[in-house]
Design a protein around this motif. Sequence first.
Motif, PDB file in Angstrom:
ATOM      1  N   LEU A   1       0.846  -1.205   0.000  1.00 17.21           N
ATOM      2  CA  LEU A   1       0.000   0.000   0.000  1.00 17.21           C
ATOM      3  C   LEU A   1       0.879   1.251   0.000  1.00 17.21           C
ATOM      4  CD1 LEU A   1      -2.896  -0.798   2.541  1.00 17.21           C
ATOM      5  CD2 LEU A   1      -2.987  -0.851   0.038  1.00 17.21           C
ATOM      6  N   ALA A   2       2.013   1.174   0.707  1.00 22.35           N
ATOM      7  CA  ALA A   2       2.916   2.327   0.799  1.00 22.35           C
ATOM      8  C   ALA A   2       3.765   2.487  -0.461  1.00 22.35           C
ATOM      9  CB  ALA A   2       3.821   2.180   2.019  1.00 22.35           C
ATOM     10  N   GLY A   3       3.707   1.523  -1.359  1.00 24.22           N
ATOM     11  CA  GLY A   3       4.515   1.609  -2.578  1.00 24.22           C
ATOM     12  C   GLY A   3       5.947   1.155  -2.386  1.00 24.22           C
ATOM     13  N   ALA A   4       6.228   0.481  -1.261  1.00 27.82           N
ATOM     14  CA  ALA A   4       7.575  -0.032  -1.019  1.00 27.82           C
ATOM     15  C   ALA A   4       7.738  -1.382  -1.713  1.00 27.82           C
ATOM     16  CB  ALA A   4       7.810  -0.182   0.484  1.00 27.82           C
ATOM     17  N   ALA A   5       8.996  -1.762  -1.962  1.00 27.85           N
ATOM     18  CA  ALA A   5       9.289  -3.110  -2.435  1.00 27.85           C
ATOM     19  C   ALA A   5       9.402  -4.007  -1.212  1.00 27.85           C
ATOM     20  CB  ALA A   5      10.595  -3.121  -3.212  1.00 27.85           C
ATOM     21  N   VAL A   6       8.702  -5.133  -1.218  1.00 29.21           N
ATOM     22  CA  VAL A   6       8.665  -6.021  -0.058  1.00 29.21           C
ATOM     23  C   VAL A   6       9.644  -7.174  -0.270  1.00 29.21           C
ATOM     24  CG1 VAL A   6       7.209  -7.577   1.291  1.00 29.21           C
ATOM     25  CG2 VAL A   6       6.279  -5.406   0.445  1.00 29.21           C
ATOM     26  N   VAL A   7      10.471  -7.427   0.755  1.00 30.03           N
ATOM     27  CA  VAL A   7      11.483  -8.492   0.692  1.00 30.03           C
ATOM     28  C   VAL A   7      11.137  -9.522   1.766  1.00 30.03           C
ATOM     29  CG1 VAL A   7      13.942  -9.022   0.811  1.00 30.03           C
ATOM     30  CG2 VAL A   7      13.199  -6.718   0.113  1.00 30.03           C
ATOM     31  N   PRO A   8      10.455 -10.614   1.410  1.00 35.81           N
ATOM     32  CA  PRO A   8      10.152 -11.623   2.427  1.00 35.81           C
ATOM     33  C   PRO A   8      11.415 -12.398   2.791  1.00 35.81           C
ATOM     34  CG  PRO A   8       8.888 -11.971   0.391  1.00 35.81           C
ATOM     35  CD  PRO A   8       9.964 -11.002   0.079  1.00 35.81           C
ATOM     36  N   VAL A   9      11.609 -12.640   4.083  1.00 34.12           N
ATOM     37  CA  VAL A   9      12.779 -13.390   4.546  1.00 34.12           C
ATOM     38  C   VAL A   9      12.277 -14.718   5.112  1.00 34.12           C
ATOM     39  CG1 VAL A   9      14.800 -13.362   6.051  1.00 34.12           C
ATOM     40  CG2 VAL A   9      13.871 -11.206   5.167  1.00 34.12           C
ATOM     41  N   PRO A  10      12.784 -15.858   4.607  1.00 35.76           N
ATOM     42  CA  PRO A  10      12.341 -17.137   5.156  1.00 35.76           C
ATOM     43  C   PRO A  10      12.591 -17.159   6.662  1.00 35.76           C
ATOM     44  CG  PRO A  10      13.704 -17.495   3.215  1.00 35.76           C
ATOM     45  CD  PRO A  10      13.785 -16.032   3.550  1.00 35.76           C
ATOM     46  N   PRO A  11      11.583 -17.475   7.460  1.00 36.06           N
ATOM     47  CA  PRO A  11      11.765 -17.379   8.909  1.00 36.06           C
ATOM     48  C   PRO A  11      12.778 -18.376   9.450  1.00 36.06           C
ATOM     49  CG  PRO A  11       9.623 -18.324   8.358  1.00 36.06           C
ATOM     50  CD  PRO A  11      10.228 -17.872   7.080  1.00 36.06           C
ATOM     51  N   ASP A  12      13.008 -19.462   8.704  1.00 41.23           N
ATOM     52  CA  ASP A  12      13.962 -20.464   9.185  1.00 41.23           C
ATOM     53  C   ASP A  12      15.333 -20.274   8.544  1.00 41.23           C
ATOM     54  OD1 ASP A  12      13.543 -21.265   6.591  1.00 41.23           O
ATOM     55  OD2 ASP A  12      13.477 -23.401   7.060  1.00 41.23           O
ATOM     56  N   ALA A  13      15.534 -19.161   7.829  1.00 43.33           N
ATOM     57  CA  ALA A  13      16.839 -18.980   7.167  1.00 43.33           C
ATOM     58  C   ALA A  13      17.917 -18.892   8.230  1.00 43.33           C
ATOM     59  CB  ALA A  13      16.825 -17.713   6.316  1.00 43.33           C
ATOM     60  N   GLY A  14      18.957 -19.631   8.034  1.00 44.41           N
ATOM     61  CA  GLY A  14      20.089 -19.522   8.953  1.00 44.41           C
ATOM     62  C   GLY A  14      20.754 -18.172   8.781  1.00 44.41           C
ATOM     63  N   PRO A  15      21.676 -17.828   9.700  1.00 43.60           N
ATOM     64  CA  PRO A  15      22.251 -16.485   9.680  1.00 43.60           C
ATOM     65  C   PRO A  15      22.946 -16.105   8.375  1.00 43.60           C
ATOM     66  CG  PRO A  15      23.076 -17.779  11.550  1.00 43.60           C
ATOM     67  CD  PRO A  15      22.087 -18.637  10.843  1.00 43.60           C
ATOM     68  N   VAL A  16      23.625 -17.053   7.727  1.00 42.62           N
ATOM     69  CA  VAL A  16      24.364 -16.687   6.512  1.00 42.62           C
ATOM     70  C   VAL A  16      23.387 -16.245   5.413  1.00 42.62           C
ATOM     71  CG1 VAL A  16      25.823 -17.603   4.662  1.00 42.62           C
ATOM     72  CG2 VAL A  16      26.305 -18.208   7.048  1.00 42.62           C
ATOM     73  N   GLU A  17      22.345 -17.058   5.216  1.00 48.34           N
ATOM     74  CA  GLU A  17      21.366 -16.752   4.179  1.00 48.34           C
ATOM     75  C   GLU A  17      20.579 -15.487   4.532  1.00 48.34           C
ATOM     76  OE1 GLU A  17      18.996 -20.157   3.397  1.00 48.34           O
ATOM     77  OE2 GLU A  17      17.708 -19.107   1.986  1.00 48.34           O
ATOM     78  N   ARG A  18      20.164 -15.394   5.774  1.00 49.57           N
ATOM     79  CA  ARG A  18      19.363 -14.243   6.216  1.00 49.57           C
ATOM     80  C   ARG A  18      20.149 -12.935   6.088  1.00 49.57           C
ATOM     81  NH1 ARG A  18      19.151 -14.375  12.262  1.00 49.57           N
ATOM     82  NH2 ARG A  18      21.203 -13.496  11.858  1.00 49.57           N
ATOM     83  N   ASP A  19      21.398 -12.936   6.545  1.00 49.13           N
ATOM     84  CA  ASP A  19      22.180 -11.702   6.482  1.00 49.13           C
ATOM     85  C   ASP A  19      22.460 -11.305   5.041  1.00 49.13           C
ATOM     86  OD1 ASP A  19      22.075 -11.693   9.192  1.00 49.13           O
ATOM     87  OD2 ASP A  19      24.104 -12.458   9.503  1.00 49.13           O
ATOM     88  N   HIS A  20      22.642 -12.292   4.180  1.00 52.67           N
ATOM     89  CA  HIS A  20      22.820 -11.990   2.753  1.00 52.67           C
ATOM     90  C   HIS A  20      21.575 -11.279   2.215  1.00 52.67           C
ATOM     91  CE1 HIS A  20      23.398 -12.448  -1.542  1.00 52.67           C
ATOM     92  NE2 HIS A  20      22.255 -13.119  -1.602  1.00 52.67           N
ATOM     93  N   ILE A  21      20.396 -11.813   2.536  1.00 50.26           N
ATOM     94  CA  ILE A  21      19.156 -11.215   2.007  1.00 50.26           C
ATOM     95  C   ILE A  21      18.989  -9.787   2.539  1.00 50.26           C
ATOM     96  CG2 ILE A  21      16.625 -11.392   2.045  1.00 50.26           C
ATOM     97  CD1 ILE A  21      16.966 -14.465   2.079  1.00 50.26           C
ATOM     98  N   LEU A  22      19.221  -9.604   3.845  1.00 49.32           N
ATOM     99  CA  LEU A  22      19.038  -8.271   4.426  1.00 49.32           C
ATOM    100  C   LEU A  22      20.029  -7.269   3.823  1.00 49.32           C
ATOM    101  CD1 LEU A  22      18.451  -9.180   8.187  1.00 49.32           C
ATOM    102  CD2 LEU A  22      16.745  -8.428   6.515  1.00 49.32           C
ATOM    103  N   ARG A  23      21.264  -7.701   3.649  1.00 45.60           N
ATOM    104  CA  ARG A  23      22.303  -6.791   3.141  1.00 45.60           C
ATOM    105  C   ARG A  23      22.097  -6.521   1.655  1.00 45.60           C
ATOM    106  NH1 ARG A  23      26.282  -9.441   5.529  1.00 45.60           N
ATOM    107  NH2 ARG A  23      26.387 -10.792   3.725  1.00 45.60           N
ATOM    108  N   ASP A  24      21.929  -7.601   0.881  1.00 45.41           N
ATOM    109  CA  ASP A  24      21.857  -7.472  -0.569  1.00 45.41           C
ATOM    110  C   ASP A  24      20.622  -6.679  -0.998  1.00 45.41           C
ATOM    111  OD1 ASP A  24      23.012  -8.586  -3.212  1.00 45.41           O
ATOM    112  OD2 ASP A  24      20.884  -9.102  -3.363  1.00 45.41           O
TER     113      ASP A  24
END
Length: 467
Positions: free
Chosen positions: A66-89
Amino acid sequence: MPLLSWLSESTDERPEAVRIDDRSLSWVELRATAAAVADDLRGVGRVAVPATPSLETVVAVVGGLLAGAAVVPVPPDAGPVERDHILRDSGAEVLLTPAGGGFADAPTTPPAVPVDLTRRSDTRHPEPDPAATALILYTSGTTGAPKGAVLSRRAVAACLDGLADAWAWTPDDRLVHGLPLFHVHGLVLGVLGPLRLGSRLHHVGRPRPERYAAAAGSLYFGVPTIWSRIAAAPDAARALRGARLLVSGSAALPEPVFAALADLAGHRIAERYGMTETLITVSARADGPRRPGTVGLPLPGVRTRVVDEQGDPLPADAMGELQVRGDTLFDGYLHRPDADAASRTADGWFRTGDVATVGPDGWHRIVGRAATDLIKSGGYRIGAGEVEDALLGHPGVREAAVVGTPHPDLGQQVTAYVVGDGLREAELIDFVARQLSVHKRPRQVRLVDALPRNAMGKVQKNLLAEG
Ligand code: MCA
Ligand code: AMP
């Protein structure tokens, strides 16, 4: 027309328009709750959402859109390496999460904006440009870390409108599924579909056969593993007789499962085919035949072709790479012009990497993947290279090769061949699980003295995949 056109316009205050597990909201409540989230996001370009199967996730995703933002879903079970990559990238500027949620241990966590289901707002946010990004979905390639597929609002709308046409999907439907909310299947089709097309939604939390059976929906979505488990639970399968349409996708539906459900549930499952990068492109129709082992016809606005190794189009029934083009295609991989260029032909077709045939009647059959390095397990796409990189981070591992091997429930399982010293299988599985998503863990680790290599020194994965 707004992307979430039904939600934007509905005045329906009846309860249970959107139900996730045992909590629900009416259309009007969902819009007002999500509008309150959107109020907090003014000027924010990208938002990350820990995508648990919950009402909070739906409200966060809708608030972002609704706000016009791009939404980045993060798998809730992503381990730290995968999760931090998604958040950073992804460059997510905020994390939309219920109070106390989020990733306390992540070094790069963006500031949290709370998702509070008790808040309401009547702000009408202006509809963003259809070319604006709706979602950035992280998906595995054959090597390296997952890439962010950038999907526009226009592509999402085109996909959902095509599916409405193919499946006669209307506000009279009640959609039931239990898919994860961080991939196209569960999130785009399974949540944004109802919000655009007006069907009610019941997400059953986890996709257990007895939960599908008890949900009394008209339209059901599942990956083949779910349909196979339902076929093995005859009472659950019979309970689906009252539904209007069952749909399978994300991996090949085994023909015995198709036959068992035709028998037990009285439904010939409609199979459809797609990818994160292309959304859904080919499907059987509600008003047409459903044939086991085939995925149907191109959706409106989609064109397909099958080409040989030189890229030349092949005649009907010949086997080659499936290429697609049309309104549902993604805009590209975030920060990856190299991968982007490699994924498209000079004349603008997307290379799926899937091997297919198209019959003279236009019916598509997916034969398999061109490369062995993308694994499909339970409908999840897993890059062999990402799991190999994780394994090679273990001090005792000298070499690793990961392949998909046949699995009766999951289609394929992740199997790792490892050369190293003093290793134990369970320890290596845990080691991967501590870095990556749960479903990327090898189910089996085979400790070997050497990997089979050809004269060039390249690992012969086809020999390993044969077991
Ligand atoms: C899993 N487990 C393990 C391992 N892997 N334990 C030890 N070693 C391992 N290597 C654990 C799990 O954590 C779980 O534990 C238990 O074993 C059972 O796991 P599993 O057999 O995987 O079953 P499940 O957890 O019930 O999952 C099956 C599933 C799931 C529900 C079918 O794979 C799923 O949700 N798939 C959907 C994927 C999807 O949405 N793909 C769409 C991509 P515990 O029980 O304790 O938790 S989008 C796409 O493809 C395109 C666009 C398209 O066409 O749709
Ligand atoms: P993902 O990006 O996770 O969406 O995975 C896309 C891949 O899933 C495709 O490239 C196919 O290999 C596979 N896939 C999706 N739907 C089907 C289907 N109905 N039959 C066979 N493979 C499928």
